[in-house]
Scaffold this motif. Structure first.
Motif, PDB file in Angstrom:
ATOM      1  N   LYS A  80      10.803  24.104 -10.254  1.00  0.00           N
ATOM      2  CA  LYS A  80      11.479  24.905  -9.227  1.00  0.00           C
ATOM      3  C   LYS A  80      12.029  24.053  -8.089  1.00  0.00           C
ATOM      4  CE  LYS A  80      10.707  28.866 -11.138  1.00  0.00           C
ATOM      5  NZ  LYS A  80      11.824  29.616 -11.717  1.00  0.00           N
ATOM      6  N   ALA A  81      11.647  22.789  -8.046  1.00  0.00           N
ATOM      7  CA  ALA A  81      12.009  21.904  -6.931  1.00  0.00           C
ATOM      8  C   ALA A  81      13.479  21.505  -6.978  1.00  0.00           C
ATOM      9  CB  ALA A  81      11.130  20.659  -6.956  1.00  0.00           C
ATOM     10  N   SER A  82      14.102  21.483  -5.822  1.00  0.00           N
ATOM     11  CA  SER A  82      15.502  21.072  -5.745  1.00  0.00           C
ATOM     12  C   SER A  82      15.674  19.678  -5.136  1.00  0.00           C
ATOM     13  CB  SER A  82      16.315  22.101  -4.965  1.00  0.00           C
ATOM     14  OG  SER A  82      15.736  22.355  -3.705  1.00  0.00           O
ATOM     15  N   GLY A  83      14.596  19.068  -4.687  1.00  0.00           N
ATOM     16  CA  GLY A  83      14.673  17.732  -4.101  1.00  0.00           C
ATOM     17  C   GLY A  83      14.807  16.640  -5.143  1.00  0.00           C
ATOM     18  N   ASP A  84      15.271  15.481  -4.704  1.00  0.00           N
ATOM     19  CA  ASP A  84      15.374  14.315  -5.584  1.00  0.00           C
ATOM     20  C   ASP A  84      14.026  13.630  -5.777  1.00  0.00           C
ATOM     21  OD1 ASP A  84      18.136  14.651  -5.801  1.00  0.00           O
ATOM     22  OD2 ASP A  84      18.495  13.461  -3.994  1.00  0.00           O
ATOM     23  N   TYR A  85      13.111  13.873  -4.838  1.00  0.00           N
ATOM     24  CA  TYR A  85      11.770  13.292  -4.890  1.00  0.00           C
ATOM     25  C   TYR A  85      10.748  14.401  -4.750  1.00  0.00           C
ATOM     26  CZ  TYR A  85      14.251   8.955  -4.420  1.00  0.00           C
ATOM     27  OH  TYR A  85      15.111   7.919  -4.642  1.00  0.00           O
ATOM     28  N   LEU A  86       9.644  14.259  -5.450  1.00  0.00           N
ATOM     29  CA  LEU A  86       8.584  15.252  -5.450  1.00  0.00           C
ATOM     30  C   LEU A  86       7.356  14.648  -4.779  1.00  0.00           C
ATOM     31  CD1 LEU A  86       8.921  16.350  -9.196  1.00  0.00           C
ATOM     32  CD2 LEU A  86      10.111  17.307  -7.190  1.00  0.00           C
ATOM     33  N   LEU A  87       6.893  15.286  -3.732  1.00  0.00           N
ATOM     34  CA  LEU A  87       5.675  14.873  -3.053  1.00  0.00           C
ATOM     35  C   LEU A  87       4.596  15.873  -3.429  1.00  0.00           C
ATOM     36  CD1 LEU A  87       4.009  13.225  -1.032  1.00  0.00           C
ATOM     37  CD2 LEU A  87       5.020  14.592   0.805  1.00  0.00           C
ATOM     38  N   PHE A  88       3.657  15.439  -4.272  1.00  0.00           N
ATOM     39  CA  PHE A  88       2.566  16.300  -4.716  1.00  0.00           C
ATOM     40  C   PHE A  88       1.387  16.127  -3.764  1.00  0.00           C
ATOM     41  CE2 PHE A  88       4.997  15.812  -8.602  1.00  0.00           C
ATOM     42  CZ  PHE A  88       4.948  17.091  -9.140  1.00  0.00           C
ATOM     43  N   LEU A  89       0.867  17.252  -3.290  1.00  0.00           N
ATOM     44  CA  LEU A  89      -0.303  17.244  -2.414  1.00  0.00           C
ATOM     45  C   LEU A  89      -1.270  18.317  -2.864  1.00  0.00           C
ATOM     46  CD1 LEU A  89       1.379  17.134   1.130  1.00  0.00           C
ATOM     47  CD2 LEU A  89       0.326  15.225  -0.091  1.00  0.00           C
ATOM     48  N   ASP A  90      -2.549  18.015  -2.830  1.00  0.00           N
ATOM     49  CA  ASP A  90      -3.543  19.049  -3.053  1.00  0.00           C
ATOM     50  C   ASP A  90      -3.566  19.969  -1.833  1.00  0.00           C
ATOM     51  OD1 ASP A  90      -4.152  18.111  -5.551  1.00  0.00           O
ATOM     52  OD2 ASP A  90      -6.161  17.398  -5.028  1.00  0.00           O
ATOM     53  N   ASP A  91      -4.126  21.148  -2.009  1.00  0.00           N
ATOM     54  CA  ASP A  91      -4.069  22.156  -0.940  1.00  0.00           C
ATOM     55  C   ASP A  91      -5.020  21.887   0.225  1.00  0.00           C
ATOM     56  OD1 ASP A  91      -6.492  22.817  -2.090  1.00  0.00           O
ATOM     57  OD2 ASP A  91      -5.883  24.816  -2.728  1.00  0.00           O
ATOM     58  N   ASP A  92      -5.743  20.783   0.185  1.00  0.00           N
ATOM     59  CA  ASP A  92      -6.624  20.438   1.303  1.00  0.00           C
ATOM     60  C   ASP A  92      -6.300  19.065   1.896  1.00  0.00           C
ATOM     61  OD1 ASP A  92      -7.475  18.935  -0.844  1.00  0.00           O
ATOM     62  OD2 ASP A  92      -9.602  19.324  -0.545  1.00  0.00           O
ATOM     63  N   VAL A  93      -5.090  18.570   1.649  1.00  0.00           N
ATOM     64  CA  VAL A  93      -4.694  17.238   2.115  1.00  0.00           C
ATOM     65  C   VAL A  93      -3.771  17.353   3.330  1.00  0.00           C
ATOM     66  CG1 VAL A  93      -3.372  15.165   1.514  1.00  0.00           C
ATOM     67  CG2 VAL A  93      -4.949  16.161  -0.140  1.00  0.00           C
ATOM     68  N   LEU A  94      -4.143  16.647   4.390  1.00  0.00           N
ATOM     69  CA  LEU A  94      -3.293  16.534   5.576  1.00  0.00           C
ATOM     70  C   LEU A  94      -2.603  15.171   5.544  1.00  0.00           C
ATOM     71  CD1 LEU A  94      -5.668  17.805   8.400  1.00  0.00           C
ATOM     72  CD2 LEU A  94      -3.681  18.990   7.473  1.00  0.00           C
ATOM     73  N   VAL A  95      -1.295  15.163   5.694  1.00  0.00           N
ATOM     74  CA  VAL A  95      -0.583  13.885   5.742  1.00  0.00           C
ATOM     75  C   VAL A  95      -0.462  13.437   7.184  1.00  0.00           C
ATOM     76  CG1 VAL A  95       0.740  14.290   3.639  1.00  0.00           C
ATOM     77  CG2 VAL A  95       1.707  14.955   5.833  1.00  0.00           C
ATOM     78  N   ASP A  96      -0.291  12.153   7.376  1.00  0.00           N
ATOM     79  CA  ASP A  96      -0.029  11.616   8.704  1.00  0.00           C
ATOM     80  C   ASP A  96       1.486  11.694   8.910  1.00  0.00           C
ATOM     81  OD1 ASP A  96       0.333  10.232  11.027  1.00  0.00           O
ATOM     82  OD2 ASP A  96      -0.721   8.434  10.383  1.00  0.00           O
ATOM     83  N   TYR A  97       1.934  12.824   9.416  1.00  0.00           N
ATOM     84  CA  TYR A  97       3.375  13.057   9.537  1.00  0.00           C
ATOM     85  C   TYR A  97       4.048  12.079  10.482  1.00  0.00           C
ATOM     86  CZ  TYR A  97       2.113  15.566  13.787  1.00  0.00           C
ATOM     87  OH  TYR A  97       1.610  15.893  15.001  1.00  0.00           O
ATOM     88  N   ASN A  98       3.382  11.650  11.548  1.00  0.00           N
ATOM     89  CA  ASN A  98       3.997  10.682  12.460  1.00  0.00           C
ATOM     90  C   ASN A  98       4.261   9.363  11.750  1.00  0.00           C
ATOM     91  OD1 ASN A  98       4.291  12.115  14.898  1.00  0.00           O
ATOM     92  ND2 ASN A  98       2.101  11.907  15.293  1.00  0.00           N
ATOM     93  N   PHE A  99       3.307   8.941  10.953  1.00  0.00           N
ATOM     94  CA  PHE A  99       3.474   7.701  10.206  1.00  0.00           C
ATOM     95  C   PHE A  99       4.671   7.796   9.271  1.00  0.00           C
ATOM     96  CE2 PHE A  99       2.622   4.898   6.630  1.00  0.00           C
ATOM     97  CZ  PHE A  99       2.345   3.716   7.284  1.00  0.00           C
ATOM     98  N   ILE A 100       4.781   8.908   8.577  1.00  0.00           N
ATOM     99  CA  ILE A 100       5.894   9.115   7.650  1.00  0.00           C
ATOM    100  C   ILE A 100       7.213   9.144   8.406  1.00  0.00           C
ATOM    101  CG2 ILE A 100       6.954  10.777   6.070  1.00  0.00           C
ATOM    102  CD1 ILE A 100       4.070  11.484   5.184  1.00  0.00           C
ATOM    103  N   LEU A 101       7.273   9.929   9.470  1.00  0.00           N
ATOM    104  CA  LEU A 101       8.525  10.045  10.221  1.00  0.00           C
ATOM    105  C   LEU A 101       8.930   8.727  10.873  1.00  0.00           C
ATOM    106  CD1 LEU A 101       8.040  13.538  11.891  1.00  0.00           C
ATOM    107  CD2 LEU A 101       9.693  12.941  10.125  1.00  0.00           C
ATOM    108  N   GLU A 102       7.979   8.038  11.465  1.00  0.00           N
ATOM    109  CA  GLU A 102       8.288   6.805  12.192  1.00  0.00           C
ATOM    110  C   GLU A 102       8.675   5.646  11.280  1.00  0.00           C
ATOM    111  OE1 GLU A 102       4.916   5.988  14.661  1.00  0.00           O
ATOM    112  OE2 GLU A 102       5.138   7.887  15.740  1.00  0.00           O
TER     113      GLU A 102
END
Length: 191
Positions: A80-102
């Motif tokens: 169902k994904a329309s992105g060129d890249y797939l980021l798979f995460l389990d439902d209890d995982v928090l990402v470090d969004y600042n690290f990713i964005l920066e």
């Protein structure tokens, strides 16, 4: 809740589809709010009995008729994904969004599959997550295996690998990783 830091080199966050498989449990709003901060194209949640208290146009929920294993839910989300890249995460995982964005929003992707360990955790404060992290670290370093709880993959590579083996009730990530290695895709392990 597991916090993770893993180095992702991607070209444009708007090309990322986040896929979260779940099964009969409430998804913590912190997980969704956290991943939304990375500005993905979409967040796809797949599973039975999805219970989420956030309504946003980028969130797409696909409720299954029965309880499926994670491989089935991940494959369905990828279809169902329309992105060129797939980021798979389990439902209890928090990402470090600042690290990713920066560090990675404006960087070209250099690898077909990127995976890593959870963030550094204090065993006195969070023993279970510390222990799980050590298992992931051992599997990655010693056995050259990865965990499907948090990784990013080029969608074309995922399609070439024909997704996860839905016959397996567990350890589908090990079998998936072995197929990726045999095909000699460019994998990156972030320590």
């Amino acid at each position: 809740m597991k916090n993770i830091f893993f180095h992702i080199c991607w070209k444009n966050m708007n090309n990322i589809s986040v896929i979260i498989p779940t099964s009969s449990r409430n998804i913590d709003t912190k997980v969704i709010e956290n991943i939304k901060k990375t500005q993905p194209l979409e967040i796809i949640i797949v599973g039975d009995n999805i219970n989420i208290n956030i309504h946003d146009k980028i969130i797409k929920c696909y409720e299954t008729q029965k309880k499926n294993n994670a491989a089935v839910n991940r494959n369905f989300g990828a279809s169902k994904a329309s992105g060129d890249y797939l980021l798979f995460l389990d439902d209890d995982v928090l990402v470090d969004y600042n690290f990713i964005l920066e560090n990675f929003v404006n960087t070209n992707i250099k690898y077909d599959i990127i995976y890593g360990v959870y963030s550094k955790l204090d065993p006195k404060k969070n023993f279970l997550n510390f222990y799980q992290n050590e298992i992931v670290r051992h599997r990655s370093k010693t056995c050259k295996l990865f965990s499907s709880s948090h990784f990013i993959i080029n969608k074309e590579v995922f399609i070439k690998l024909q997704g996860f083996n839905e016959e397996l009730q567990s350890y589908e990530d090990i079998e998936f990783y072995n197929r990726a290695c045999k095909e000699k895709f460019n994998l990156f392990y972030n320590k």
